[in-house]
Design a protein around this motif. Structure first.
Motif, short mmCIF file in Angstrom:
data_model
loop_
_atom_site.label_atom_id
_atom_site.label_comp_id
_atom_site.label_asym_id
_atom_site.label_seq_id
_atom_site.Cartn_x
_atom_site.Cartn_y
_atom_site.Cartn_z
N GLY A 1 -5.04 -7.35 11.94
CA GLY A 1 -4.79 -6.70 10.65
C GLY A 1 -4.08 -5.39 10.86
O GLY A 1 -4.16 -4.80 11.94
N ARG A 2 -3.33 -4.98 9.86
CA ARG A 2 -2.64 -3.69 9.92
C ARG A 2 -3.19 -2.79 8.84
O ARG A 2 -3.35 -3.22 7.69
CB ARG A 2 -1.14 -3.89 9.71
CG ARG A 2 -0.35 -2.58 9.64
CD ARG A 2 1.14 -2.86 9.76
NE ARG A 2 1.40 -3.54 11.02
CZ ARG A 2 2.34 -4.47 11.19
NH1 ARG A 2 3.09 -4.83 10.17
NH2 ARG A 2 2.51 -5.04 12.36
N GLY A 3 -3.47 -1.54 9.20
CA GLY A 3 -3.97 -0.58 8.23
C GLY A 3 -3.13 0.67 8.22
O GLY A 3 -2.69 1.13 9.26
N PHE B 1 -2.28 1.47 12.13
CA PHE B 1 -2.94 0.79 13.26
C PHE B 1 -2.80 -0.71 13.11
O PHE B 1 -2.95 -1.23 12.01
CB PHE B 1 -4.44 1.09 13.30
CG PHE B 1 -4.78 2.49 13.70
CD1 PHE B 1 -5.27 3.39 12.77
CD2 PHE B 1 -4.65 2.90 15.03
CE1 PHE B 1 -5.61 4.68 13.15
CE2 PHE B 1 -4.99 4.20 15.40
CZ PHE B 1 -5.46 5.08 14.45
N ASP B 2 -2.58 -1.36 14.23
CA ASP B 2 -2.76 -2.81 14.30
C ASP B 2 -4.01 -3.05 15.13
O ASP B 2 -4.13 -2.51 16.23
CB ASP B 2 -1.58 -3.50 14.99
CG ASP B 2 -0.34 -3.52 14.13
OD1 ASP B 2 0.71 -3.94 14.64
OD2 ASP B 2 -0.41 -3.10 12.96
N PRO C 1 0.81 -1.23 0.00
CA PRO C 1 0.00 0.00 0.00
C PRO C 1 0.84 1.27 0.00
O PRO C 1 0.45 2.27 -0.62
CB PRO C 1 -0.85 -0.09 1.28
CG PRO C 1 -0.54 -1.37 1.92
CD PRO C 1 0.46 -2.12 1.12
N MET C 2 1.99 1.28 0.65
CA MET C 2 2.81 2.48 0.63
C MET C 2 3.50 2.62 -0.73
O MET C 2 3.67 3.72 -1.24
CB MET C 2 3.85 2.47 1.76
CG MET C 2 3.31 2.80 3.14
SD MET C 2 2.20 4.23 3.21
CE MET C 2 3.28 5.55 2.72
N ASP C 3 3.87 1.49 -1.34
CA ASP C 3 4.49 1.57 -2.67
C ASP C 3 3.52 2.16 -3.68
O ASP C 3 3.92 2.94 -4.56
CB ASP C 3 4.93 0.17 -3.13
CG ASP C 3 6.21 -0.27 -2.45
OD1 ASP C 3 6.49 -1.48 -2.42
OD2 ASP C 3 6.93 0.62 -1.93
N TYR D 1 5.69 -0.61 10.46
CA TYR D 1 5.15 -0.98 9.15
C TYR D 1 5.40 -2.44 8.82
O TYR D 1 4.62 -3.08 8.12
CB TYR D 1 5.73 -0.07 8.07
CG TYR D 1 4.98 -0.16 6.77
CD1 TYR D 1 5.56 -0.73 5.64
CD2 TYR D 1 3.69 0.33 6.67
CE1 TYR D 1 4.86 -0.83 4.45
CE2 TYR D 1 2.98 0.24 5.48
CZ TYR D 1 3.57 -0.34 4.38
OH TYR D 1 2.87 -0.45 3.19
N THR D 2 6.51 -2.98 9.34
CA THR D 2 6.87 -4.35 8.98
C THR D 2 6.91 -5.30 10.17
O THR D 2 7.28 -6.46 10.02
CB THR D 2 8.25 -4.37 8.30
OG1 THR D 2 9.13 -3.54 9.06
CG2 THR D 2 8.16 -3.84 6.89
#
Lengths: 291, 769, 182
Positions: free
Chosen positions: B460-462, B627-628, B411-413, B450-451
């Motif tokens: 989930g991570r958003g 967020f996680d 998503p950041m890419d 992020y990782t």
């Protein structure tokens, strides 16, 4: 807020008389966290507010393995859940008393008041039911005992007659291999009205494997909290395992008759009752095995 | 945990005061209960006012009978729209006539009520309880009209009109007057932003995603209800003490509504218990003034929490259809938005805010945005922190996340592939200035959160970003007075919602070579400082800071002249370096600021300097959230496990208060995403107008919030500062939605994402699989 | 006009007499009758904690307590937290940790947290969050508030009464020497 006369009797006879004189135009005041908010909101019109916190019988708090628990109607929740004996012997009641509002509310709100308020979502009520609590009531015609499961008549209505006051709640001494748990579902982590709640208690045999008796009660899914008598009776003689828990939870769902409102839908509430009942039973069983 | 990174191309400042964390100057008053907020004033003889509010969402007012209320013992006066001169002089119209006429209608309704809770009349009495009872005795004859609750009803063919004289304006620029289409209806404005060729752009796309997003009406949730006191001295001036974000705005509006000269009105700011944009508008000041005039007493009016929900301006509910096309490399070839914002009773939703920001962090050649400002029977909306931006970002940033998943891109890419650089045009056509959008995105991607492993099932991570371009420049004034002991007084008219007093004082300290403690800031009334625009738009630390720095430069000039006099040289022979006045002709001649300050009376008198700044240039900035979350699949309950928030702050004045803005905006975003909404009956009555059922996050609902301050200096400010007040609320809505969506494996596109909604979504997903 | 009742209570260590109607809340009495406006009204129905005071040793929302119920009781409000010697460690920690922005919720949080730290000076983050669940803040996101309470707990454990004045930061410390150099 409307005007009213405030009185603070120091004995039960005076309190009953002061209540009876005004009939429906009198209201008892314990913690005030429901009554004052409702008065302010114009939910009822009264002439007299009777503060019951100075009456000795309503402040009794005694708990022992031989005599059970006597919980005066004016005893605030914080005294209930801070008591080490009550924590040990009546964990389901402690569960619910520590969930009402936040710490500030628990410093004033009373278990007795929560019952008398008779909200369908009243957090203490299912816990009291599964602990076989009875309400000791005093009025112009004398005293009577009412099982808690028969105390609520409808949303916000209880069975107290004019002039009657809840004096105390009494719970029998717990037997060995007894465990109870109360759970509720709210969207935040505190402070909310329950979307659904469930309490369960079980009595196991000496082996800890089989259920001798069980009680299940649910709230926020009917006009009053519901004692799911049949669902609890289903468990008698059964093994305390997932299959039994599942069966009891399904039976409990059948006696839930919720409505759609801003807090939840019918489907959601019925589903939650099933989930919470299972979880409450599991915890009740593991507490029973420890006890 | 907070980290600060220097990512700018400008020379990083080596500041003595900025970037440190002194105790704020108004801190002691606030931790001891001594600070006085709107309701904390009790003048002798104060009477208490209460408002009668409409029980109907839409009705004509046929008559108002206040006689029973007036007859009640303890009641001293009543007020209706008849008592507001602007209403008597001007028809209610939009796009013409005085702007304050609409405000007045919202203070006391004249011919119609347009939302449940709209003010209809007011009573003043000797106690608030009596006033409340008296309100119940006012009889209003209503002709109830059909409720047009939300945009769907409002935009239907043949919908009941809220305003007979409202015609749709079509405009291609946010600031433009636009063209009157003559179409009568409930749509006040259609804004259209276009770039390139949208059809061609979608033809070039390899993957197109088109989705619809819904958000509900939400409230800013300030803990302090509106409160004001008005004292209108007979044949004299009107003084108003109020909790507001803009004393000069209040002065101007009250004067216009009461048809009196502004010079007759003095507005005194009390401390403000939260505003977030919602207190940029006032509601009760003109009413309290009228009641004070009638009684000859000060009149105090305080809203209840229910009145705050039903009688003040929340933010818009919205519907946004978002269509984005990308080619195989992930480059966005076309993006289209159809955005509908509910304005409530009167035109003026923040639709343009959403339209001009949602896509603006990205370089997209082909863009078409249609935004609609639609009236309906809800309270007139008020600003809420980056007005309109969170709704727009919710749609776009959710769509980008889903698109990234669809095409198998990080998503950041995907964002980095499309990020706008200096000179690239935003959807408004305006080229981006020197903004570190890519730099911020790089920091996000490189951050350990992020990782990090998610560490469990049902998690989930958003991630989402949020862009806002602030202008600032509405005007700020500042005065600095030098005290003989080497400290200074700093006077401004900028209400302190969040720590701006100390941030501005620190800028003055930096400029004068003093410590923060040597500057004593105060926020004063409209008589005592030059005109100053409201505290909002992320502009105060920037605009009022610039004004204060300009005043500080004047102080240095004047004091240099005094030093010159003492050294018998010319003023140009004096330099101010590191807080010391130095004679360039003889470098042994020096005065510290403190020494020279002690000599002012002997060299000509006190030094007092005022300055004003209205140049603007707060600029654009990017904020972001990761967020996680963990979702309980049996109950739909969401727990936030970890939260990191990013902001390009240019240069942090006081890092703690920047972090505070980041953490607070994150919290509001979480509430907006998960639990907050106005719950209405079909007749238009809000059923959850209490803090019990309007569920704002509590301390148990979130973890610590880690802040990453990215300092990419703003070339428009002497110290590189940007704004911080609004950006942090923009991204959390999508970031939470993305996290939950990834946790449960199905997309949530309607807010709030309640446990019930999650259960339904999981069930639907399981049914279709 | 409603009759007023004479109430006698102890507020912040001082004996206080006041008159109030039976329908007036203790919050109204404190703020409007006694002029102690440090305790705030946010909701008037027990849902925000802005009116937190200590009543006979327990934190309560005094919007849900009647003025007449204060008879014979001991009350602590935010005005009684600091002492003549200086700020309480919590107040000091709130300032140092920047645990307030608009500050309206701060009195309620400080009174509530003080009660916790008196019982459990070692309270950890989870316990603090649980204890403060009845106090709403809209500005801070709670992060710095929790950190301030943790810090105050440490200060109390170290025996640092925290009774130093805010001169630790130096802010607001008045310099009363008016020096006119010649």
């Amino acid at each position: 807020m409307q005007e009213f006369e405030y009185v603070a009797p120091t004995n039960l006879e005076d309190a009953i008389r002061l209540m009876a004189e005004k009939g429906p135009r009198a209201k008892a005041l314990a913690g005030g966290t429901d009554v004052l908010v409702q008065l302010r909101g114009g939910r009822f019109q009264i002439d007299r507010l009777v503060d019951v916190k100075k009456i000795p019988e309503l402040n009794e708090l005694s708990c022992s393995e031989t005599d059970g628990l006597t919980l005066g109607a004016a005893v605030p929740c914080c005294l209930v859940y801070e008591d080490p004996t009550i924590q040990k012997l009546y964990p389901g009641v402690v569960d619910s008393a520590s969930l009402i509002g936040g710490i500030q509310i628990q410093g004033r709100a009373t278990v007795g008041g929560n019952l008398c308020n008779a909200a369908p979502s009243g957090d203490t009520i299912p816990a009291l039911i599964v602990q076989e609590a009875t309400a000791i009531v005093a009025g112009p015609n004398g005293r009577r005992s009412i099982p808690v499961e028969d105390f609520c008549a409808g949303p916000g209505r209880n069975v107290l007659q004019e002039g009657e006051i809840l004096v105390a709640l009494h719970m029998p001494p717990p037997k060995p291999h007894f465990g109870a748990n109360f759970l509720r579902f709210i969207p935040r982590n505190e402070m909310d009205i329950a979307i659904a709640n469930s309490a369960a208690s079980v009595l196991l045999d000496d082996s800890g494997q089989n259920i001798v008796s069980a009680r299940i009660a649910i709230g926020s899914v009917a006009p009053t909290p519901v004692f799911a008598r049949d669902a609890g009776n289903l468990l008698v003689g059964k093994e305390a395992n997932e299959a039994s828990i599942e069966e009891a939870a399904e039976a409990t769902k059948k006696v839930a008759t919720p409505i759609n409102d801003m807090r939840g839908t019918i489907d959601q509430r019925i589903h939650l009752v099933g989930v919470l009942t299972k979880r409450a039973l599991r915890t009740a069983i593991s507490r029973a095995r420890e006890g | 945990m907070t980290t600060t990174t220097d990512k700018g191309t400008a020379t990083p400042g080596k500041y003595k005061v900025l970037g440190t964390r002194p105790v704020r100057h108004d801190g002691i008053e606030k931790v001891t209960g001594a600070a006085r907020y709107g309701a904390d004033i009790n003048l002798p003889g104060t009477l208490h006012g209460k408002v009668l509010r409409s029980p109907h969402a839409h009705a004509r007012i046929l008559s108002i009978d206040t006689s029973k209320a007036e007859a009640m013992p303890g009641v001293r006066a009543v007020a209706t729209s008849k008592d507001l001169p602007i209403i008597q002089k001007h028809e209610l119209q939009f796009g013409a006539g005085p702007a304050a006429r609409v405000l007045a209608e919202n203070d006391l309704a004249d011919k119609k009520v347009l939302y449940k809770g709209q003010a209809v009349a007011a009573v003043v009495a000797t106690s608030p309880h009596i006033a409340e009872e008296a309100v119940g005795l006012i009889e209003v004859d209503y002709e109830v009209l059909p409720t047009v609750l939300g945009w769907r009803e409002a935009m239907k063919e043949g919908a009941t009109l809220l305003h007979e004289n409202l015609t749709e304006k079509f405009t291609v620029s946010r600031a433009g007057a636009g063209d009157d289409t003559g179409n009568k209806g409930n749509t006040a404005t259609h804004l259209q932003l276009k770039m390139g060729d949208i059809e061609q752009g979608f033809k070039e796309a390899d993957t197109i995603l088109e989705r619809e997003y819904n958000t509900q009406t939400v409230h800013q949730g300030y803990i302090e209800p509106f409160a004001c006191t008005a004292q209108w001295v007979p044949d004299g001036r009107l003084t108003i003490w109020t909790s507001t974000q803009g004393i000069f705005g209040v002065r101007g509006n009250v004067a216009a509504i009461l048809d009196i000269p502004e010079s007759m009105v003095k507005v005194v700011p009390m401390e403000i218990g939260g505003g977030f944009g919602g207190k940029g508008t006032g509601y009760m000041e003109p009413v309290a003034a009228v009641l004070s005039k009638k009684t000859g007493h000060p009149v105090k009016m305080v809203m209840s929490r229910k009145e705050v929900f039903e009688g003040t301006g929340p933010s818009s509910g919205s519907f946004i259809r978002c269509k984005i096309g990308v080619d195989k490399s992930g480059k966005i070839t076309a993006a289209q938005l159809h955005m509908i914002y509910e304005a409530g009773a009167f035109p003026g939703s923040p639709m343009a805010g959403g339209a001009t920001s949602a896509l603006s962090a990205y370089k997209i050649d082909n863009v078409l945005i249609d935004g609609y400002d639609v009236v309906c029977n809800k309270p007139k909306t008020a600003a809420y922190r980056a007005p309109g931006h969170p709704q727009g970002a919710f749609a776009v940033e959710s769509a980008l996340d889903e698109l990234a998943e669809l095409v198998g891109m990080d998503p950041m890419d995907l964002r980095l592939k499309n990020v706008a650089m200096e000179g690239d045009r935003a959807a408004t056509g305006v080229p981006h200035a020197h903004v570190g959008l890519k730099e911020v995105m790089d920091v996000i991607k490189a951050h350990p959160h992020y990782t990090a492993p998610l560490g469990g099932p049902n998690r989930g991570r958003g991630v989402a970003t949020g862009y806002r371009l602030n202008g600032g420049g509405s005007g700020s004034s500042a005065t600095i007075n030098v005290i003989a002991n080497g400290t200074v007084n700093l006077t401004t008219g900028s209400m302190d919602l969040s720590g701006t007093r100390v941030a501005i004082a620190m800028q003055v300290a930096e400029a004068l070579g003093l410590s923060a403690e040597d500057v004593t800031p105060q926020v004063v009334d409209t008589d005592s400082v030059g005109w100053t625009g409201g505290s909002g738009g992320s502009r105060i630390t920037f605009d009022t800071g610039r004004a204060a720095i300009a005043a500080a430069q004047l102080v240095i000039e004047q004091m240099s002249a005094r030093a010159a006099r003492l050294w018998e040289v010319q003023p140009e022979d004096v330099e101010f370096v590191d807080g010391t006045f130095v004679c360039t002709k003889n470098t042994e001649d020096k005065y510290s600021f403190k020494e020279l300050a002690g000599r002012l009376m002997a060299t000509g008198g006190p030094v007092t300097c005022s300055a004003m700044d209205s140049q603007g240039g707060v600029g654009g900035a990017l904020a972001a959230n990761i967020f996680d979350v963990e979702v309980d699949p049996e109950t739909g309950k969401v727990d936030i496990l970890r939260s990191t928030v990013f902001l390009d702050i240019g240069q942090a004045a006081h890092p703690s208060y920047v972090e505070g803005q980041m953490q607070g905006g994150t919290l509001q975003g979480i509430g907006w995403a998960l639990n907050e909404e106005y719950f209405y009956t079909p007749e238009g009555s809000m059923v959850n107008s209490s803090l019990l059922d309007y569920r704002m996050p509590i301390s148990l609902d979130l973890p610590m919030i880690d802040c990453v301050l990215i300092e990419y200096p703003n070339p428009r400010h002497p110290y590189g500062l940007r704004g911080a007040g609004e950006h942090p609320i923009i991204a959390p809505l999508a970031a939470v939605a993305n996290a939950v969506s990834r946790a449960i494996g199905t997309r949530m596109r309607t807010l709030p994402i309640t446990p019930g909604a999650i259960l339904e979504a999981i069930e639907e997903k399981n049914a279709t699989n | 006009m409603a009759d007023k009742i004479h109430v006698h209570s102890t507020i912040n260590g001082t004996e206080v007499d006041f008159l109030c109607e039976s329908r007036e809340s203790l919050l109204e009495v404190l703020r409007d009758t006694l002029g102690m406006t440090g305790t705030k009204e946010g909701c008037n129905d027990g849902n925000c904690g802005a009116c937190t005071i200590v009543l006979d040793g327990r934190i309560v929302d005094c919007c849900c307590v009647l003025g007449v119920e204060a008879e014979g009781k001991s009350i602590l409000t935010i005005e009684g937290v600091a002492s003549p010697e200086g700020l309480h460690p919590l107040q000091q920690a709130f300032l140092e940790e920047a645990a307030l922005q608009c500050g309206i919720c701060t009195p309620g949080f400080i009174v509530a947290a003080k009660s916790l730290l008196e019982r459990e000076p070692d309270a950890d983050e989870a316990r603090i969050r649980h204890w403060l669940a009845g106090n709403l803040c809209r500005c801070t996101g709670y992060d710095k508030i929790i950190r301030a309470v943790l810090k105050a707990g440490e200060m109390i454990n170290q025996g640092d009464g925290g009774r130093s004045s805010s001169a630790a930061g130096g802010v607001g410390a008045a310099d009363s020497r008016d020096v006119y150099n010649d």
